[in-house]
Design a protein around this motif. Structure first.
Motif, PDB file in Angstrom:
ATOM      1  N   LEU A  65      -5.575  -8.577   3.203  1.00  0.00           N
ATOM      2  CA  LEU A  65      -5.844  -7.456   4.095  1.00  0.00           C
ATOM      3  C   LEU A  65      -7.003  -6.591   3.609  1.00  0.00           C
ATOM      4  CD1 LEU A  65      -2.239  -6.298   5.071  1.00  0.00           C
ATOM      5  CD2 LEU A  65      -3.800  -7.826   6.298  1.00  0.00           C
ATOM      6  N   GLY A  66      -7.277  -6.587   2.309  1.00  0.00           N
ATOM      7  CA  GLY A  66      -8.399  -5.815   1.794  1.00  0.00           C
ATOM      8  C   GLY A  66      -9.724  -6.282   2.377  1.00  0.00           C
ATOM      9  N   VAL A  68     -10.092  -7.767   5.344  1.00  0.00           N
ATOM     10  CA  VAL A  68     -10.101  -7.363   6.750  1.00  0.00           C
ATOM     11  C   VAL A  68     -10.418  -5.877   6.872  1.00  0.00           C
ATOM     12  CG1 VAL A  68      -8.715  -7.194   8.845  1.00  0.00           C
ATOM     13  CG2 VAL A  68      -8.447  -9.165   7.329  1.00  0.00           C
ATOM     14  N   LEU A  69      -9.815  -5.075   6.020  1.00  0.00           N
ATOM     15  CA  LEU A  69     -10.046  -3.632   6.057  1.00  0.00           C
ATOM     16  C   LEU A  69     -11.498  -3.294   5.755  1.00  0.00           C
ATOM     17  CD1 LEU A  69      -8.915  -0.784   6.320  1.00  0.00           C
ATOM     18  CD2 LEU A  69      -8.245  -0.883   3.909  1.00  0.00           C
ATOM     19  N   SER A  70     -12.083  -3.981   4.800  1.00  0.00           N
ATOM     20  CA  SER A  70     -13.483  -3.722   4.465  1.00  0.00           C
ATOM     21  C   SER A  70     -14.403  -4.031   5.641  1.00  0.00           C
ATOM     22  CB  SER A  70     -13.895  -4.546   3.243  1.00  0.00           C
ATOM     23  OG  SER A  70     -13.831  -5.931   3.520  1.00  0.00           O
ATOM     24  N   LEU A  71     -14.115  -5.097   6.382  1.00  0.00           N
ATOM     25  CA  LEU A  71     -14.920  -5.424   7.558  1.00  0.00           C
ATOM     26  C   LEU A  71     -14.805  -4.344   8.622  1.00  0.00           C
ATOM     27  CD1 LEU A  71     -14.286  -9.265   7.995  1.00  0.00           C
ATOM     28  CD2 LEU A  71     -16.309  -8.146   7.041  1.00  0.00           C
ATOM     29  N   LEU A  72     -13.597  -3.856   8.837  1.00  0.00           N
ATOM     30  CA  LEU A  72     -13.392  -2.804   9.824  1.00  0.00           C
ATOM     31  C   LEU A  72     -14.136  -1.528   9.454  1.00  0.00           C
ATOM     32  CD1 LEU A  72      -9.571  -3.173  10.609  1.00  0.00           C
ATOM     33  CD2 LEU A  72     -11.476  -3.647  12.160  1.00  0.00           C
ATOM     34  N   LYS A 214      -6.797   4.266  10.802  1.00  0.00           N
ATOM     35  CA  LYS A 214      -6.083   5.253   9.984  1.00  0.00           C
ATOM     36  C   LYS A 214      -4.721   4.712   9.551  1.00  0.00           C
ATOM     37  CE  LYS A 214      -8.293   9.370  11.904  1.00  0.00           C
ATOM     38  NZ  LYS A 214      -9.368   8.653  12.602  1.00  0.00           N
ATOM     39  N   LYS A 215      -4.003   4.107  10.475  1.00  0.00           N
ATOM     40  CA  LYS A 215      -2.693   3.544  10.128  1.00  0.00           C
ATOM     41  C   LYS A 215      -2.845   2.394   9.138  1.00  0.00           C
ATOM     42  CE  LYS A 215      -0.638   4.753  14.589  1.00  0.00           C
ATOM     43  NZ  LYS A 215      -0.110   4.258  15.874  1.00  0.00           N
ATOM     44  N   PHE A 216      -3.861   1.589   9.336  1.00  0.00           N
ATOM     45  CA  PHE A 216      -4.111   0.449   8.452  1.00  0.00           C
ATOM     46  C   PHE A 216      -4.372   0.939   7.033  1.00  0.00           C
ATOM     47  CE2 PHE A 216      -6.575  -3.851   8.363  1.00  0.00           C
ATOM     48  CZ  PHE A 216      -5.785  -4.253   7.288  1.00  0.00           C
ATOM     49  N   ILE A 217      -5.225   1.931   6.893  1.00  0.00           N
ATOM     50  CA  ILE A 217      -5.526   2.476   5.564  1.00  0.00           C
ATOM     51  C   ILE A 217      -4.271   3.037   4.915  1.00  0.00           C
ATOM     52  CG2 ILE A 217      -6.764   4.305   4.336  1.00  0.00           C
ATOM     53  CD1 ILE A 217      -9.046   3.973   6.334  1.00  0.00           C
ATOM     54  N   PHE A 218      -3.483   3.778   5.685  1.00  0.00           N
ATOM     55  CA  PHE A 218      -2.285   4.413   5.117  1.00  0.00           C
ATOM     56  C   PHE A 218      -1.277   3.368   4.639  1.00  0.00           C
ATOM     57  CE2 PHE A 218       2.011   6.167   5.620  1.00  0.00           C
ATOM     58  CZ  PHE A 218       1.920   7.250   4.778  1.00  0.00           C
ATOM     59  N   VAL A 219      -0.998   2.395   5.486  1.00  0.00           N
ATOM     60  CA  VAL A 219      -0.024   1.358   5.113  1.00  0.00           C
ATOM     61  C   VAL A 219      -0.532   0.545   3.927  1.00  0.00           C
ATOM     62  CG1 VAL A 219       1.143  -0.734   5.902  1.00  0.00           C
ATOM     63  CG2 VAL A 219       0.952   1.239   7.430  1.00  0.00           C
ATOM     64  N   TYR A 220      -1.816   0.228   3.938  1.00  0.00           N
ATOM     65  CA  TYR A 220      -2.397  -0.557   2.835  1.00  0.00           C
ATOM     66  C   TYR A 220      -2.236   0.186   1.506  1.00  0.00           C
ATOM     67  CZ  TYR A 220      -5.915  -3.104   0.132  1.00  0.00           C
ATOM     68  OH  TYR A 220      -6.566  -3.850  -0.825  1.00  0.00           O
ATOM     69  N   VAL A 221      -2.575   1.468   1.503  1.00  0.00           N
ATOM     70  CA  VAL A 221      -2.535   2.246   0.262  1.00  0.00           C
ATOM     71  C   VAL A 221      -1.103   2.502  -0.174  1.00  0.00           C
ATOM     72  CG1 VAL A 221      -3.091   4.494  -0.762  1.00  0.00           C
ATOM     73  CG2 VAL A 221      -4.789   3.301   0.627  1.00  0.00           C
ATOM     74  N   ILE A 222      -0.222   2.812   0.771  1.00  0.00           N
ATOM     75  CA  ILE A 222       1.139   3.198   0.415  1.00  0.00           C
ATOM     76  C   ILE A 222       1.944   2.019  -0.140  1.00  0.00           C
ATOM     77  CG2 ILE A 222       2.542   2.756   2.467  1.00  0.00           C
ATOM     78  CD1 ILE A 222       2.232   6.123   0.654  1.00  0.00           C
ATOM     79  N   THR A 223       1.502   0.800   0.137  1.00  0.00           N
ATOM     80  CA  THR A 223       2.210  -0.380  -0.393  1.00  0.00           C
ATOM     81  C   THR A 223       1.612  -0.890  -1.697  1.00  0.00           C
ATOM     82  OG1 THR A 223       0.850  -1.806   1.028  1.00  0.00           O
ATOM     83  CG2 THR A 223       3.003  -1.125   1.880  1.00  0.00           C
ATOM     84  N   LEU A 224       0.489  -0.340  -2.116  1.00  0.00           N
ATOM     85  CA  LEU A 224      -0.142  -0.798  -3.363  1.00  0.00           C
ATOM     86  C   LEU A 224       0.753  -0.633  -4.592  1.00  0.00           C
ATOM     87  CD1 LEU A 224      -3.849   0.447  -2.979  1.00  0.00           C
ATOM     88  CD2 LEU A 224      -3.040  -1.921  -2.957  1.00  0.00           C
ATOM     89  N   PRO A 225       1.426   0.491  -4.780  1.00  0.00           N
ATOM     90  CA  PRO A 225       2.204   0.654  -6.013  1.00  0.00           C
ATOM     91  C   PRO A 225       3.311  -0.388  -6.189  1.00  0.00           C
ATOM     92  CG  PRO A 225       1.960   2.753  -4.875  1.00  0.00           C
ATOM     93  CD  PRO A 225       1.488   1.695  -3.938  1.00  0.00           C
ATOM     94  N   PHE A 226       3.879  -0.902  -5.108  1.00  0.00           N
ATOM     95  CA  PHE A 226       5.022  -1.823  -5.221  1.00  0.00           C
ATOM     96  C   PHE A 226       4.659  -3.102  -5.982  1.00  0.00           C
ATOM     97  CE2 PHE A 226       6.108   0.779  -1.549  1.00  0.00           C
ATOM     98  CZ  PHE A 226       7.419   1.105  -1.816  1.00  0.00           C
ATOM     99  N   GLY A 227       3.466  -3.620  -5.732  1.00  0.00           N
ATOM    100  CA  GLY A 227       3.073  -4.853  -6.406  1.00  0.00           C
ATOM    101  C   GLY A 227       2.256  -4.640  -7.651  1.00  0.00           C
TER     102      GLY A 227
END
Length: 286
Positions: A65-66, A68-72, A214-227
């Motif tokens: 997803l990183g 895909v996000l960078s392209l967006l 905005k939602k994509f960025i938030f979900v992407y960042v908020i799930t980073l700590p888990f892994g």
């Protein structure tokens, strides 16, 4: 618009300007830091998960997803900058049209009243357009020279008055048919520039597209700590908010410059451009 020296690196690195995105994002970054710390504590100390846990595989999602996000974000910032640059070209065209029209009117050797009318009217169109794009009402000083009606399109009214005065010159024989044809193009460009600026201002990026980023960025960042907590430990507390700062800043910058005619620090110097038009027209016709 901020004036700066692009070669002075220390200013960019150590100085936080009032327009810096950090000022807008720090509450959210603080919240993400606290959340990352809680996730790290829960996984390492409370649940005592190991590196063999399936939770560590969440990082595979971020790798995909990183990209895909960078392209967006690249598309988003490029689109916003195109709007900013097109706005600057339109304001430059307005400056050139105003100067060229003043030079041609000067060469016609018209009566003093006609010259003073155009000396007033040409720059006032620029000021009226500026306030129109900022959704403010503009009348200007000495507004009796050009009467405008409140609640209607002020730039159109001023352009109509200029054009009517120009047609009047032809009717009373002050200019020839050939001169009328040559100058008509300059008067027409005022409305063309106004319409193009309105198109930029009134056509923002579609809501669904902006909301999705905005939602994509938030979900992407908020799930980073888990892994990431298994490889970074408590270092996720400063690292994850920094990633949020980088990604969200690109979106904030794009939001700021996509409507370049306002009061934001990185918007176009519309006031300065209008003042220059008034100054230069006055110098030519004065």
């Amino acid at each position: 618009m901020i004036n700066y020296n692009p070669k002075d690196w220390s200013t960019f690195i150590f100085h936080i300007d009032k327009s810096d995105t950090f000022r807008k994002l720090w509450p959210l970054m603080l919240g993400v830091a606290v959340f990352s710390g809680l996730v790290a504590y829960a996984e390492l100390n409370y649940f005592q998960l190991s590196k063999t846990s399936n939770v560590t595989n969440i990082g595979m999602m971020h790798s995909l997803l990183g990209f895909v996000l960078s392209l967006l974000l690249v598309f988003r910032t490029n689109t916003a900058y195109d709007r900013w640059w097109e706005g600057r070209k339109l304001l430059g065209a307005l400056t050139n049209v105003s100067r060229n029209l003043a030079i041609k009117i000067k060469a016609l050797k018209l009566e003093e009243d006609d010259v003073r009318f155009f000396e007033y009217g040409i720059p006032k169109y620029a000021f009226a357009l500026k306030e129109h794009l900022r959704e403010k009402m503009y009348f200007g000083k000495n507004s009796l020279l050009i009467e405008v009606e409140e609640g209607k399109h002020i730039p159109n009214q001023i352009a109509s008055s200029l054009t009517s005065r120009f047609y009047g010159l032809l009717e009373k024989g002050a200019i020839s048919q050939e001169q009328f044809i040559v100058l008509s193009g300059d008067f027409n460009q005022f409305t063309d520039i106004c319409g193009a600026c309105e198109r930029i201002k009134n056509t923002p990026i579609p809501f669904s597209y902006s909301a999705f980023i905005k939602k994509f960025i938030f979900v992407y960042v908020i799930t980073l700590p888990f892994g990431w907590v298994f490889s970074l430990g408590y270092f996720v507390v400063p690292i994850v908010p920094f990633i949020l700062y980088v990604l969200a800043s690109l979106e904030l910058i794009a939001e700021e410059i996509e409507n370049p005619f306002g009061y934001d620090a990185n918007d176009l110097p519309v006031d300065q451009i209008c003042n220059n038009i008034e100054k230069h027209v006055g110098e030519i016709l004065g």
